[in-house]
Design an enzyme around this catalytic site. Structure first.
Site, PDB file in Angstrom:
ATOM      1  N   ASP A  24       0.795  -1.246   0.000  1.00  0.00           N
ATOM      2  CA  ASP A  24       0.000   0.000   0.000  1.00  0.00           C
ATOM      3  C   ASP A  24       0.825   1.292   0.000  1.00  0.00           C
ATOM      4  O   ASP A  24       0.463   2.263   0.688  1.00  0.00           O
ATOM      5  CB  ASP A  24      -0.960   0.006   1.203  1.00  0.00           C
ATOM      6  CG  ASP A  24      -1.935  -1.158   1.193  1.00  0.00           C
ATOM      7  OD1 ASP A  24      -1.936  -1.936   0.222  1.00  0.00           O
ATOM      8  OD2 ASP A  24      -2.686  -1.303   2.182  1.00  0.00           O
ATOM      9  N   GLU A  72      -4.574  -0.813  -1.278  1.00  0.00           N
ATOM     10  CA  GLU A  72      -5.875  -0.845  -0.592  1.00  0.00           C
ATOM     11  C   GLU A  72      -6.809   0.088  -1.347  1.00  0.00           C
ATOM     12  O   GLU A  72      -6.562   1.290  -1.432  1.00  0.00           O
ATOM     13  CB  GLU A  72      -5.733  -0.399   0.864  1.00  0.00           C
ATOM     14  CG  GLU A  72      -7.072  -0.483   1.609  1.00  0.00           C
ATOM     15  CD  GLU A  72      -6.971  -0.115   3.086  1.00  0.00           C
ATOM     16  OE1 GLU A  72      -5.854   0.059   3.597  1.00  0.00           O
ATOM     17  OE2 GLU A  72      -8.039   0.007   3.728  1.00  0.00           O
ATOM     18  N   LYS A 129      -6.656  -4.816  -2.823  1.00  0.00           N
ATOM     19  CA  LYS A 129      -7.276  -5.476  -1.671  1.00  0.00           C
ATOM     20  C   LYS A 129      -8.270  -4.529  -0.995  1.00  0.00           C
ATOM     21  O   LYS A 129      -7.955  -3.364  -0.757  1.00  0.00           O
ATOM     22  CB  LYS A 129      -6.201  -5.947  -0.675  1.00  0.00           C
ATOM     23  CG  LYS A 129      -5.334  -4.851  -0.081  1.00  0.00           C
ATOM     24  CD  LYS A 129      -4.269  -5.481   0.789  1.00  0.00           C
ATOM     25  CE  LYS A 129      -3.498  -4.507   1.639  1.00  0.00           C
ATOM     26  NZ  LYS A 129      -4.215  -3.491   2.340  1.00  0.00           N
ATOM     27  N   VAL A 161       3.331   0.264   4.174  1.00  0.00           N
ATOM     28  CA  VAL A 161       2.621   0.997   5.228  1.00  0.00           C
ATOM     29  C   VAL A 161       1.203   0.457   5.406  1.00  0.00           C
ATOM     30  O   VAL A 161       0.628  -0.090   4.485  1.00  0.00           O
ATOM     31  CB  VAL A 161       2.570   2.506   4.881  1.00  0.00           C
ATOM     32  CG1 VAL A 161       3.975   3.075   4.829  1.00  0.00           C
ATOM     33  CG2 VAL A 161       1.823   2.791   3.571  1.00  0.00           C
ATOM     34  N   CYS A 166      -1.951  -2.505   7.806  1.00  0.00           N
ATOM     35  CA  CYS A 166      -1.974  -3.440   6.672  1.00  0.00           C
ATOM     36  C   CYS A 166      -0.748  -4.346   6.590  1.00  0.00           C
ATOM     37  O   CYS A 166      -0.852  -5.481   6.114  1.00  0.00           O
ATOM     38  CB  CYS A 166      -2.172  -2.663   5.383  1.00  0.00           C
ATOM     39  SG  CYS A 166      -3.843  -1.977   5.279  1.00  0.00           S
TER      40      CYS A 166
HETATM   41  N1  TIU Z   1      -2.567   0.337   4.329  1.00  0.00           N
HETATM   42  C1  TIU Z   1      -2.985   0.576   5.562  1.00  0.00           C
HETATM   43  O1  TIU Z   1      -2.256   0.382   6.520  1.00  0.00           O
HETATM   44  N2  TIU Z   1      -4.268   1.114   5.716  1.00  0.00           N
HETATM   45  C2  TIU Z   1      -4.634   1.946   6.732  1.00  0.00           C
HETATM   46  O2  TIU Z   1      -5.781   2.375   6.806  1.00  0.00           O
HETATM   47  N3  TIU Z   1      -3.663   2.277   7.639  1.00  0.00           N
HETATM   48  C3  TIU Z   1      -3.766   3.177   8.652  1.00  0.00           C
HETATM   49  O3  TIU Z   1      -2.824   3.260   9.436  1.00  0.00           O
HETATM   50  N4  TIU Z   1      -4.847   3.932   8.751  1.00  0.00           N
END
Ligand code: TIU
Length: 230
Positions: A24, A72, A129, A161, A166
């Site tokens: 992501d 995401e 995803k 991240v 995630c």
């Molecule tokens: N990719 C992912 O970690 N989605 C999130 O929403 N992460 C947050 O830390 N909000």
């Protein structure tokens, strides 16, 4: 087999069977005006992961090893976005709302793109995803597990991240499915430094209950010594 100095013990990487997973690294999380910012986060905190991920990508690409990027995002009609996810909290922009990078967290919109510095190249997998974990509702019809098995991938090195959302969810899903999982410590970031550190600690505790962790320098040094770029 390539031995990487890792926590809680060395990790035995098998060339060609170990995919680099980039979770992501999208504009929606890393740039102002996207989903991450809308949730009230300081998006600059994710920047330090970019250079280590770029270095790992270069190493994997030089050897022709498998790379998997995730994004995401949701369908434009939101049919894969549970109301419980969209209605969570009180963000100024919700999933699907129009923002400065297009509709927030929607496939095909500019915000859902992977940042230019880490853009996938031909032949790399890009897995969209709808949830936090990369195995949930992905790669229809057979699913990601079948796709990885078909490619002979048994090991996953995680970057991206955010560490405790995630990345951790995907790593836990993968651990339960039998993969040897390693998270690259400086190639992942969180909006909350204390959550990143706690995640790395809980993953590697108890003899590596979820998997291993190592700095990118250890990963890169080990593979440079053992598997020269072709
Ligand atoms: N990719 C992912 O970690 N989605 C999130 O929403 N992460 C947050 O830390 N909000």
């Amino acid at each position: 087999m390539i031995r990487i100095a890792a926590r809680p013990c060395d990790y035995a990487l098998e060339p060609g069977r170990a995919a680099l997973v980039v979770i992501d690294m999208q504009r929606d999380f890393i740039e102002p005006g996207g989903f991450g910012a809308s949730l009230g986060n300081d998006v600059t905190r994710l920047q330090p992961a970019i250079a280590p991920i770029a270095a790992l990508l270069a190493a994997w690409r030089a050897r022709g090893w498998p790379v998997l990027h995730t994004r995401e995002c949701h369908r434009p009609d939101l049919s894969d976005c549970p109301p419980a996810k969209r209605e969570r909290g009180r963000p100024p922009l919700r999933i699907g709302d129009p923002g400065p990078m297009g509709r927030v967290l929607i496939a095909g919109e500019p915000g859902a793109d992977i940042i230019a510095a880490l853009a996938p190249v031909a032949g790399e997998w890009v897995v969209d995803k709808p949830g936090k974990g990369m195995f949930w509702a992905t790669c229809p019809p057979a699913g990601l597990q079948a796709r990885l098995q078909g490619a002979g991938i048994t090991q996953l090195l995680f970057t991206g991240v955010t560490t405790e959302v995630c990345v951790q969810t995907s790593m836990r899903e993968a651990n339960d499915r039998g993969y040897d999982c390693l998270v690259v410590e400086d190639a992942t970031e969180s909006y909350f430094p204390e959550y990143k550190q706690a995640t790395l600690a809980m993953i590697t505790a108890q003899g590596g209950i979820v998997g291993w962790s190592a700095p990118s320098a250890a990963v890169l040094a080990a593979i440079a010594a053992a598997a020269p770029a072709g």
